[in-house]
Design a protein around this motif. Structure first.
Motif, short mmCIF file in Angstrom:
data_model
loop_
_atom_site.label_atom_id
_atom_site.label_comp_id
_atom_site.label_asym_id
_atom_site.label_seq_id
_atom_site.Cartn_x
_atom_site.Cartn_y
_atom_site.Cartn_z
N LEU A 97 0.83 -1.21 0.00
CA LEU A 97 0.00 0.00 0.00
C LEU A 97 0.86 1.26 0.00
CD1 LEU A 97 -2.68 -1.03 2.66
CD2 LEU A 97 -2.89 -1.14 0.16
N GLY A 98 2.19 1.07 -0.03
CA GLY A 98 3.09 2.22 -0.01
C GLY A 98 3.46 2.65 1.39
N ARG A 99 3.16 1.82 2.39
CA ARG A 99 3.46 2.16 3.77
C ARG A 99 4.86 1.70 4.13
NH1 ARG A 99 -0.97 0.30 7.85
NH2 ARG A 99 0.04 1.93 9.07
N THR A 100 5.61 2.54 4.84
CA THR A 100 6.97 2.20 5.26
C THR A 100 7.12 2.36 6.76
OG1 THR A 100 7.72 4.47 4.86
CG2 THR A 100 7.95 2.91 3.06
N ARG A 101 8.28 2.00 7.26
CA ARG A 101 8.54 2.00 8.70
C ARG A 101 8.51 3.41 9.27
NH1 ARG A 101 13.07 2.51 11.71
NH2 ARG A 101 14.37 2.65 9.83
N CYS A 102 8.00 3.53 10.49
CA CYS A 102 7.93 4.81 11.18
C CYS A 102 9.35 5.35 11.40
CB CYS A 102 7.23 4.63 12.53
SG CYS A 102 7.17 6.12 13.54
N GLN A 103 9.52 6.65 11.15
CA GLN A 103 10.82 7.30 11.31
C GLN A 103 10.98 7.97 12.68
OE1 GLN A 103 13.02 7.00 8.53
NE2 GLN A 103 11.35 5.58 8.09
N ARG A 105 9.65 10.62 14.13
CA ARG A 105 9.87 12.06 14.08
C ARG A 105 8.82 12.83 14.89
NH1 ARG A 105 9.89 13.99 8.16
NH2 ARG A 105 7.80 13.11 8.33
N SER A 106 7.82 12.14 15.41
CA SER A 106 6.75 12.76 16.20
C SER A 106 5.95 13.78 15.41
CB SER A 106 7.32 13.41 17.47
OG SER A 106 7.89 12.44 18.31
N TYR A 107 5.77 13.54 14.11
CA TYR A 107 4.98 14.42 13.27
C TYR A 107 3.67 13.75 12.82
CZ TYR A 107 8.99 17.59 12.83
OH TYR A 107 10.00 18.48 13.10
N CYS A 108 3.20 12.79 13.59
CA CYS A 108 2.00 12.05 13.20
C CYS A 108 0.81 12.98 12.93
CB CYS A 108 1.62 11.05 14.29
SG CYS A 108 2.92 9.89 14.74
N ALA A 109 0.65 13.99 13.79
CA ALA A 109 -0.50 14.88 13.68
C ALA A 109 -0.48 15.71 12.40
CB ALA A 109 -0.56 15.81 14.90
N ARG A 110 0.68 15.84 11.78
CA ARG A 110 0.78 16.62 10.55
C ARG A 110 0.42 15.79 9.31
NH1 ARG A 110 6.41 20.10 11.09
NH2 ARG A 110 6.13 20.82 13.24
N GLY A 111 0.30 14.49 9.52
CA GLY A 111 0.07 13.61 8.38
C GLY A 111 1.38 12.93 8.03
N CYS A 112 1.40 11.63 8.03
CA CYS A 112 2.64 10.88 7.85
C CYS A 112 2.89 10.59 6.36
CB CYS A 112 2.58 9.58 8.63
SG CYS A 112 4.07 8.56 8.47
N THR A 113 3.93 11.21 5.81
CA THR A 113 4.23 10.99 4.39
C THR A 113 4.77 9.60 4.13
OG1 THR A 113 6.43 11.97 4.71
CG2 THR A 113 4.68 13.43 3.96
N PHE A 114 5.19 8.90 5.18
CA PHE A 114 5.70 7.53 5.04
C PHE A 114 4.57 6.50 5.12
CE2 PHE A 114 9.11 10.10 6.79
CZ PHE A 114 10.16 9.81 5.93
N GLY A 115 3.39 6.95 5.53
CA GLY A 115 2.27 6.03 5.68
C GLY A 115 2.46 5.08 6.83
N ALA A 116 3.36 5.41 7.73
CA ALA A 116 3.67 4.51 8.85
C ALA A 116 2.57 4.52 9.90
CB ALA A 116 5.00 4.90 9.49
N TYR A 117 2.00 5.71 10.12
CA TYR A 117 0.93 5.81 11.12
C TYR A 117 -0.40 5.47 10.45
CZ TYR A 117 -1.91 7.69 14.92
OH TYR A 117 -2.79 7.81 15.95
N SER A 119 -3.95 5.40 9.09
CA SER A 119 -5.01 6.37 8.84
C SER A 119 -5.74 5.95 7.59
CB SER A 119 -4.44 7.79 8.66
OG SER A 119 -3.72 7.88 7.44
N SER A 120 -6.86 6.60 7.31
CA SER A 120 -7.60 6.29 6.09
C SER A 120 -6.76 6.62 4.86
CB SER A 120 -8.93 7.04 6.06
OG SER A 120 -8.71 8.44 6.14
N LEU A 121 -5.96 7.69 4.93
CA LEU A 121 -5.16 8.10 3.78
C LEU A 121 -4.04 7.11 3.49
CD1 LEU A 121 -4.85 11.95 4.38
CD2 LEU A 121 -6.35 10.75 2.79
N SER A 122 -3.49 6.49 4.54
CA SER A 122 -2.35 5.61 4.33
C SER A 122 -2.75 4.15 4.14
CB SER A 122 -1.38 5.70 5.52
OG SER A 122 -1.98 5.16 6.69
N ALA A 123 -3.94 3.78 4.57
CA ALA A 123 -4.28 2.35 4.56
C ALA A 123 -5.62 2.02 3.92
CB ALA A 123 -4.25 1.81 5.99
N THR A 124 -6.72 2.48 4.51
CA THR A 124 -8.02 2.00 4.04
C THR A 124 -8.38 2.51 2.65
OG1 THR A 124 -9.02 3.78 5.35
CG2 THR A 124 -9.01 1.58 6.32
#
Length: 227
Positions: A97-103, A105-117, A119-124
């Motif tokens: 799905l294009g998801r990679t390992r969490c880096q 960086r504590s920027y989850c609330a900004r939207g994770c460009t790595f898709g690690a966290y 969310s609907s945008l990164s997974a569903t």
């Protein structure tokens, strides 16, 4: 939730006993955890049952210090690493799905460009897109659920177009109402029909009462001084 959460009402005599048990839900917890990706340690505690986890984050030196001292003095108190939907070792399905390992960086609330966290945008949504059966409609606000008097079932949803203010309906075999506590209540009360003049699923008149929105969390903070 653990077994005690499902048994509390029956044991203390307050409220209504759950019609299902933790064991009924356990396979579904596993299914969801495998899909979203949960980093956690298997702690063997009934209050927070173990599941299908990815490698946990390591505790800080201060956390290890507190956890070790608590373990020495208390048998019933445990400091464990937080469980979170951050990928630490993505599965093949998650990587597809294009998801990679969490880096970290504590920027989850900004939207994770790595898709690690998770969310609907990164997974569903990517999962739905892969089926070839996904249509995304923007600038549309759910107004009410359509009810079919003949079948006695929800038949779709009516929306209001943000730009034109026009309404239109979408038919569906299954309708999921996921508009948060207050938003869902509003949609239910708007969904009037011959069978439900006061809003769908509101024959008791309880919809709109006793509402509790989600708590984002309860936090206790402390400063650990290492001497």
């Amino acid at each position: 939730m653990g077994k005690k959460d499902f048994e509390a009402n029956a044991k203390d005599g307050h409220g209504v006993a759950w019609p299902i048990s933790y064991d009924d839900l356990a396979p579904w917890y596993d299914y969801v955890e495998s899909y979203i990706g949960v980093s956690a340690n298997k702690d063997g505690l009934d209050s927070v049952p173990d599941g299908i986890f990815q490698p946990p984050w390591e505790m800080s030196s201060a956390e290890k210090f507190i956890a070790n001292n608590m373990a020495k003095k208390y048998r019933d108190r445990h400091l464990i690493i937080g469980r979170s939907a951050n990928l630490t070792k993505p599965t093949e399905a998650q990587s597809s799905l294009g998801r990679t390992r969490c880096q970290a960086r504590s920027y989850c609330a900004r939207g994770c460009t790595f898709g690690a966290y998770f969310s609907s945008l990164s997974a569903t949504l990517p999962s739905a897109k892969k089926t070839g059966n996904l249509t995304i409609v923007t600038d549309a606000i759910a107004s009410s659920i359509d009810y079919d008097e003949a079948t006695g079932k929800a038949s779709g949803v009516t929306i209001v177009d943000v730009r034109s203010k026009a309404t239109r309906s979408y038919r569906a075999r299954v309708v999921f109402l996921c508009a948060s506590a207050l938003g869902s209540v509003q949609v239910l009360l708007n969904s009037t029909s011959k069978t439900f003049p006061n809003g769908i699923a509101n024959s008791s008149g309880a919809v709109g009462h006793y509402i509790m929105d989600h708590f984002t969390g309860v936090v206790g903070m402390a400063e650990v001084l290492m001497v």
